[in-house]
Scaffold this active site. Structure first.
Site, PDB file in Angstrom:
ATOM      1  NE  ARG A  13      -4.117   1.819   0.977  1.00 57.90           N
ATOM      2  CZ  ARG A  13      -5.027   2.281   0.145  1.00 57.90           C
ATOM      3  NH1 ARG A  13      -4.924   2.063  -1.154  1.00 57.90           N
ATOM      4  NH2 ARG A  13      -6.067   2.960   0.605  1.00 57.90           N
ATOM      5  CB  THR A  23      -9.372  -0.870  -7.224  1.00 59.68           C
ATOM      6  OG1 THR A  23      -9.427   0.336  -6.465  1.00 59.68           O
ATOM      7  CG2 THR A  23      -8.417  -1.835  -6.574  1.00 59.68           C
ATOM      8  CB  THR A  32      -6.074   0.607  -6.271  1.00 61.32           C
ATOM      9  OG1 THR A  32      -6.966   1.657  -6.615  1.00 61.32           O
ATOM     10  CG2 THR A  32      -5.420   0.910  -4.931  1.00 61.32           C
ATOM     11  CG  LEU A  33      -3.232   4.140 -10.517  1.00 62.36           C
ATOM     12  CD1 LEU A  33      -3.515   4.498 -11.963  1.00 62.36           C
ATOM     13  CD2 LEU A  33      -1.878   4.706 -10.096  1.00 62.36           C
ATOM     14  CG  ASP A  41      -8.538   5.299  -0.067  1.00 63.09           C
ATOM     15  OD1 ASP A  41      -9.614   5.820  -0.392  1.00 63.09           O
ATOM     16  OD2 ASP A  41      -8.132   4.238  -0.553  1.00 63.09           O
ATOM     17  CB  SER A  81      -7.089  -0.228   1.520  1.00 63.40           C
ATOM     18  OG  SER A  81      -7.586  -0.918   0.394  1.00 63.40           O
ATOM     19  CB  SER A  82     -12.527  -0.980   0.747  1.00 66.30           C
ATOM     20  OG  SER A  82     -13.016   0.089   1.498  1.00 66.30           O
ATOM     21  N   GLY A 125     -13.590  -1.523  -6.786  1.00 63.47           N
ATOM     22  CA  GLY A 125     -14.896  -0.945  -6.463  1.00 63.47           C
ATOM     23  C   GLY A 125     -14.912  -0.028  -5.260  1.00 63.47           C
ATOM     24  N   GLY A 126     -13.744   0.502  -4.827  1.00 62.27           N
ATOM     25  CA  GLY A 126     -13.757   1.428  -3.697  1.00 62.27           C
ATOM     26  C   GLY A 126     -14.393   0.779  -2.480  1.00 62.27           C
TER      27      GLY A 126
END
Length: 529
Positions: A65, A340, A358-359, A382, A411-412, A432-433
């Site tokens: 991350r 993502t 992800t970006l 985030d 993060s999710s 998908g956030g």
């Protein structure tokens, strides 16, 4: 088998497997390939999480991350009156965290890789140099981002052209090819020091960016123990904090154990109501208690305590929805784009890798490093810019996820592997956030409780509840008219959206057969042999 967001990336992964590489080798090659063929989310300027399970049953996770730069501070996205400055953490140079993807791949290779590093990076160099033929979805996403690319860069990025991109056009990534060659030849140092690092810092200095050479030099991915839980005899292996995914998923699964999902039926009123009510409570906990464990004592054991979860369940009424303003996070004694991308890989020996990378938002911060040809993330969004103020995905957070120098943002992302009777059973994950956790959760329920196949499950319409805003988000056509009316009568608000997530998953079937589930919402592709 390899299932990823792009047919070329899946092809690259399978070719590595056919050369004798293991699942981790293939994952490294796919990560770099996605940076070329899927720039909206694939990256070397972002980060991610990896969950692995080796053929001998051993498991682990790698946290690559992004981190806040050393010059970051808690109120950096607020004005002098303490109000959050709209868009500052989302677009432009100040939105970028220190990238982790390249170091993550280097660490994965050092510990678990078998083929030479150069062989794993070379396919992405070839793709960048030879050009990528755009699909309709990719052409549209580039066209939609054109204004932001122009607005947030001090140069005109190569992703912009005067006439609109069209399906069938070839996009050449000349500068990115050179950057990938430096990574191929120098490994980690080809990104975090030398030419590429200098290019990143020069890009920062064109405006208000704060990533320094020292930030890049000091970045290191972290191996962490996985979150492990049980659901009706299935072993669940997922990502620990700073992802909220594993904790939230295990909470949800534990709250499902005595629900009568099979009796109620798929997408029927009682099933949707119960799942949404559980999701509402879990996301309230996420907002208050989840953050980077290196900076904040995350009460994981308390959140997963059976008595605590039972108490949460006792507040659910089957005849009406609980208003979110009446749902609070649990209190314990103690001192996370939608863009993502996820990929799932299983090799011939039975090693499995689940990676979500992800970006953050689509095309991240929209900033393209001028001389290096890659996009920087907007992962700083985030963090909680201010406690109680929603981020890009409408998710609120608290002090646990406040901005601090060197800290990883919550993060999710929920890369997950499931065992059945001690053997590999499923590899699953999605972009998908904030909807990532519930999409993984729903697909697990689809297979384990509703007995769907992998592709059937991945294709099925989805829904999501995240506490705030107080509404069930549902894909168009997810509910029958009758189900919708019953849910609304219970007090649920329902918001329709075009799509939720892009799940890419693998299910191990009988006689060593595998079924890939590639999400039809994108250009996702499953390739096996």
């Amino acid at each position: 088998m390899v299932v990823s967001a792009h047919p070329e990336a899946s092809r690259v992964g399978v070719e590595i497997l056919k050369k004798g590489g293991n699942a981790v080798d293939a994952a490294i090659a796919v990560q770099f390939a996605l940076a070329v063929v899927y720039p909206v989310a694939g990256n070397i300027g972002g980060g991610g999480f990896m969950v692995y399970r080796l053929k001998d049953g051993s498991t682990g996770t790698l946290d690559y991350r992004e981190k806040a730069p050393a010059a970051a501070f808690e109120k950096m996205y607020q004005d002098s009156a303490g109000n959050v400055i709209q868009g500052l953490s989302i677009n432009g140079h100040l939105a970028a965290g220190v990238p982790g993807a390249v170091d993550g791949m280097a660490e994965a290779h050092k510990k678990l890789g078998t083929l030479p590093w150069k062989d794993l990076v070379q396919p992405s160099v070839d793709l960048a140099r030879n050009g990528v033929i755009l699909t309709e979805k990719e052409a549209n996403s580039l066209n939609n981002a054109k204004e932001n690319f122009i607005k947030y860069n001090t140069h005109t990025p190569y992703l912009v052209r005067e006439k609109p991109w069209q399906k069938g056009d070839t996009l050449f990534h000349a500068a990115l090819a050179l950057t990938l060659e430096r990574i191929r030849d120098l490994g980690r140092e080809g990104f975090y020091s030398g030419e590429t690092a200098d290019m990143i810092v020069r890009e920062m200095q064109t405006t208000n960016g704060i990533i320094s050479l020292e930030d890049l030099r000091n970045y290191h991915a972290v191996w962490r123990a996985p979150m492990i839980g049980d659901y009706k005899g299935y072993k669940i292996i997922s990502m620990p904090p700073p992802s909220s995914g594993g904790v939230a998923l295990l909470q949800l699964l534990k709250m499902m154990e005595n629900a009568k999902l099979r009796k109620w039926g798929w997408q029927q009123p009682n099933t949707v109501h119960w799942m949404a009510e559980c999701e509402r409570r879990v996301y309230a906990d996420r907002a208050s208690h989840l953050g980077d464990p290196d900076f904040y004592k995350v009460p994981v054991a308390d959140l997963l305590n059976a008595n605590y979860l039972q108490e949460r369940l006792q507040t659910i009424q089957m005849d009406h929805a609980t208003p979110s303003n009446e749902v609070k996070a649990g209190i314990f004694a103690r001192n996370e784009s939608d863009q993502t991308t996820h990929f799932s890989i299983v090799d011939a020996q039975g090693n499995a890798v689940s990676i979500t990378t992800t970006l953050n938002g689509g095309f991240g911060s929209k900033v393209v490093v001028k001389e290096a040809g890659f996009l920087l993330n907007n992962e700083m969004d985030d963090f909680s810019a201010k406690p109680g103020v929603p981020n890009l995905y409408g998710v609120v957070g608290g002090v646990a996820n406040a901005v601090q120098p060197g800290k990883r943002m919550l993060s999710s992302m929920t890369p997950t592997i499931i065992e059945k009777k001690g053997k590999l059973y499923m590899v699953v994950g999605t972009p998908g956030g904030s909807t990532i956790i519930t999409s993984v959760f729903q697909n697990i329920m689809n297979v384990l409780e509703h007995k769907m196949g992998m592709q059937e499950s991945v294709s099925a319409k989805r829904f999501h509840h995240q506490w705030l805003p107080d509404a069930i988000m549902a894909e168009k056509g997810a509910f029958s008219e009758e189900t919708r009316k019953v849910l609304e009568a219970k007090g649920h608000k329902i918001t329709e959206v075009n799509g939720i997530g892009r799940v890419d998953a693998i299910l191990i079937r009988k006689k060593r057969k595998m079924e890939g589930g590639a999400d039809p919402r994108g250009d996702d592709t499953a390739i096996g042999y």
